[in-house]
Design a protein around this motif. Structure first.
Motif, mmCIF file in Angstrom:
data_model
loop_
_atom_site.group_PDB
_atom_site.id
_atom_site.type_symbol
_atom_site.label_atom_id
_atom_site.label_comp_id
_atom_site.label_asym_id
_atom_site.label_seq_id
_atom_site.Cartn_x
_atom_site.Cartn_y
_atom_site.Cartn_z
ATOM 1 N N PRO A 20 46.128 49.616 39.670
ATOM 2 C CA PRO A 20 45.569 50.265 38.492
ATOM 3 C C PRO A 20 46.612 51.128 37.763
ATOM 4 O O PRO A 20 47.456 51.762 38.391
ATOM 5 N N GLY A 46 41.730 48.464 35.769
ATOM 6 C CA GLY A 46 43.155 48.665 36.044
ATOM 7 C C GLY A 46 43.902 49.270 34.885
ATOM 8 O O GLY A 46 44.847 50.010 35.078
ATOM 9 N N ALA A 69 42.071 55.768 42.365
ATOM 10 C CA ALA A 69 42.288 55.093 41.077
ATOM 11 C C ALA A 69 42.654 56.110 40.009
ATOM 12 O O ALA A 69 43.584 55.898 39.224
ATOM 13 N N ASN A 96 44.384 42.039 36.338
ATOM 14 C CA ASN A 96 43.661 43.260 35.992
ATOM 15 C C ASN A 96 42.190 43.186 36.335
ATOM 16 O O ASN A 96 41.535 44.206 36.556
#
Lengths: 505, 156
Positions: A268, A326, A151, A315
């Motif tokens: 993300p 995200g 992420a 999101n």
């Protein structure tokens, strides 16, 4: 099913509906004001929801988020100044329609497209988040470490103009999160003897300083009165409403924009601005009247607005399923969950299912509320788009000071907010993405807990991070995504250079 | 003489500052401020050091990238980091915070709204009316509805 019915009962109380509808209206007004945004709207609302229960508080913030993203298009259409960056794709066609006396039509097309995109992505959220959470519950320390790193690398490399600055910002967020007590030993870390630092830097004052105050300083630096051009009145009744032929034109771009926005929202770091531009691009590719693009095309507005609004529900999929925000709006929502004693992530489905299902019902209802409010209060939003920002920004700045103080009734938090306002200001000037920094800070506990747990289990051997097939797949994904984003950036830069040299010759 | 791109110089300065800050933190601050952890805990010092090593690497890459871009610079000068207005805003906010701490919210909010509105180009009665009405309204709203008491000179 029973849980959903219970949640509906819980949401449809007069008190909760007032908060939800109030949030939507506040979001549209804030989004419609050039210089303010959905992001600032939610961050500003959080401190005033501290005394509420989690469900009304979250409903209000979600309403403000949805309203804020649509509100950005009001200023884009009427004053050619997008209230949010996501509305930039709407500017050319929306304003062109307004100049033809079709401003009301443009606003209605934007509203219907926004609501359609939003509803589609909310349905995908409801269908997928719990499934993702179920898979995530099987993860161990190694997989969670890998997920946090994936992420961070995607967000760090995708947000902002520079890959290196994005990566630096993400690491800086992780480093700031070191301040506080060591999670294992409980000993103070980087506290320099200041007792207030023992609890770490709190997210809310940081959000207020970084997202609201710094943006307000930038806006006040260049504040000037927004003037509305004398837009011509409508000539025909069809200029003020969506006609049957308009509706036919809107179907395809809305469908495409909704799907694209939802996919962008799940990944993300990409955010609603990209959703809007890809939705616009898709609408152009499949347009029935491509020659109208840039000159007042209903299809263009439908594609861009459905694309940017569809990001908002999607999101929440990584947010609720994995605990990973995200983008910046989702990061603020994490703050909202945390101040109400909830930690978003797979466990929330077991620990607070009533909140999750309440949120689902509230999200769907917020779309209808947005449609009703947006349709009936268009004249109010038109006024919001032309408000005197020289008076508004100082007032909002004072409100943000109040917000920072209200969290713990502490002047120290006001100081923290001001320090982060200065940091945020410098980050804007140096083009260092705040999204990466903030998400680094938010993901720090997830990364640290799992990184340390994995090391403890393996007696300090780093080889453990490459011992699981899923973990290895995630590391590979991190590398591939960074390389792909770097190649994409390079090709975009080349294209811009070619365009510029073409213009110059 | 080729003009130096002001923005890139600022970029280089920022990258250099971050690089030095990273080195300073890991060499000088960490030994004193990062606990090594309890017996058997291998990770207490590992994690912060790993973060700082990535910090230093990223800041180094930022510096190298800025230097490389400066070398390729076409020599056009861009705007500076701070304008006169930004300095004025910064000073006003600092004074506002000092007033918040020393005298309380109502005076600080009044001064902030009037001064910042003036800096934004607002003249006439409107900023004064706003400054006289908004802070007390916010104060009583928070006190009565949210049970938040903002500091004022009258607070115990």
């Amino acid at each position: 099913m029973d849980a959903l019915l219970l949640a509906a009962q819980n949401v449809f109380t007069p008190e909760h509906l007032i908060f939800l509808v109030g949030g939507v209206a506040a979001g549209v007004v804030l989004g419609a004001i050039p210089g303010l945004s959905a992001t600032m709207g939610i961050a500003l609302i959080i401190p005033f929801t501290l005394t509420l229960d989690p469900i009304p508080a979250l409903l209000m913030m979600m309403g403000a988020y949805k309203g804020g993203i649509y509100g950005g298009s009001v200023a884009a259409i009427l004053v050619k100044a997008p209230g949010t960056s996501a509305a930039a794709a709407t500017v050319a066609d929306g304003y062109a329609l307004a100049k033809q006396g079709k401003g009301l039509k443009a606003l209605k097309v934007s509203l219907v497209s926004s609501v359609a995109g939003d509803t589609f992505s909310d349905i995908i959220l409801i269908l997928t988040a719990a499934q993702l959470a179920r898979v995530a519950l099987e993860f161990g320390a190694v997989e969670y470490t890998a997920i946090a790193v994936v992420a961070l690398t995607i967000i760090g490399s995708a947000s902002g103009k520079s890959l290196i600055k994005g990566a630096f910002a993400a690491v800086a967020g992780l480093a700031i999160a070191l301040i506080g007590l060591d999670p294992t030993s409980g000993l103070p870390r980087l506290s320099f003897g200041v007792i207030e630092f023992y609890g770490g830097i709190h997210l809310l004052p940081m959000l207020i300083g970084l997202l609201i105050m710094s943006e307000l300083i930038i806006q006040m630096e260049k504040a000037k009165t927004v003037s509305v051009a004398h837009l011509p009145p409508a000539k025909y009744i069809g200029d003020t409403r969506i006609t049957r032929s308009d509706a036919k034109l809107m179907v395809r771009p809305i469908a495409g924009g909704s799907i694209i926005g939802t996919i962008i929202g799940i990944i993300p770091g990409l955010g609603p601005t990209l959703g809007a531009f890809l939705g616009y691009d898709n609408a152009w590719r499949f347009a029935r009247n491509p020659e109208k693009f840039g000159k007042g095309s209903v299809e263009a507005i439908a594609g861009a607005e459905s694309g940017n609004n569809a990001v908002s529900g999607a999101n929440l999929i990584p947010l609720l399923g994995l605990g990973i925000p995200g983008d910046i709006e989702a990061a603020i929502l994490i703050g909202a969950f945390l101040v109400h004693g909830l930690t978003p992530g797979p466990l929330i489905f077991q620990e607070a299912p009533q909140v999750v299902y309440g949120l689902y019902v509230g999200l769907l209802f917020a779309n209808f509320a947005l449609l009703a409010i947006g349709w009936s209060l268009i004249p109010v939003f038109v006024r919001a788009a032309t408000v005197r920002v020289g008076l508004l920004f100082p007032t909002v700045f004072v409100l943000s000071l109040v917000g920072a103080y209200s969290f713990q009734q502490s002047l120290f938090d006001v100081g923290v907010a001001l320090v982060f306002a200065a940091i945020g200001y410098l980050m804007i000037k140096l083009e260092v993405p705040k999204t990466s920094f903030l998400i680094g800070f938010i993901l720090a506990p997830l990364l640290e807990d799992n990184f340390r747990r994995a090391l403890q289990i393996s007696d300090g051997s780093y080889a453990t991070f490459f011992s699981s097939a899923l973990g290895n797949a995630l590391w590979l994904l991190a590398i591939v995504s960074v390389v792909w984003i770097a190649i994409q950036r390079r090709s975009v830069r080349r294209r811009i250079e070619q365009d510029q040299s073409g213009d110059g010759s | 003489m080729t003009r130096i791109d002001a923005r890139r110089v600022v970029d280089i300065t920022a990258a250099l500052a971050m690089l030095l800050a990273g080195v300073l933190l890991i060499v000088v601050v960490f030994p004193d401020q990062i606990p090594e952890g309890l017996e058997g805990d291998l990770s207490s010092g590992h994690y912060p050091r790993t973060i700082m090593i990535v910090w230093i690497s990223a800041a180094g890459a930022w510096l190298a990238g800025s230097l490389w871009l400066l070398k390729r610079s076409d020599g056009t000068a861009e705007g500076s980091l701070f304008s006169r207005r930004s300095v004025l805003i910064g000073v006003t906010i600092a004074v506002g915070f000092a007033l918040f701490v020393a005298v309380g919210f109502l005076v600080a909010a009044f001064v902030l709204i009037v001064s910042l509105a003036y800096i934004c180009g607002e003249r006439g009665l409107a900023p004064w009316v706003l400054a006289a009405t908004i802070p007390p309204s916010v104060y009583f709203f928070l006190d009565l509805l949210l049970d938040v008491r903002l500091p004022t000179v009258l607070s115990p």
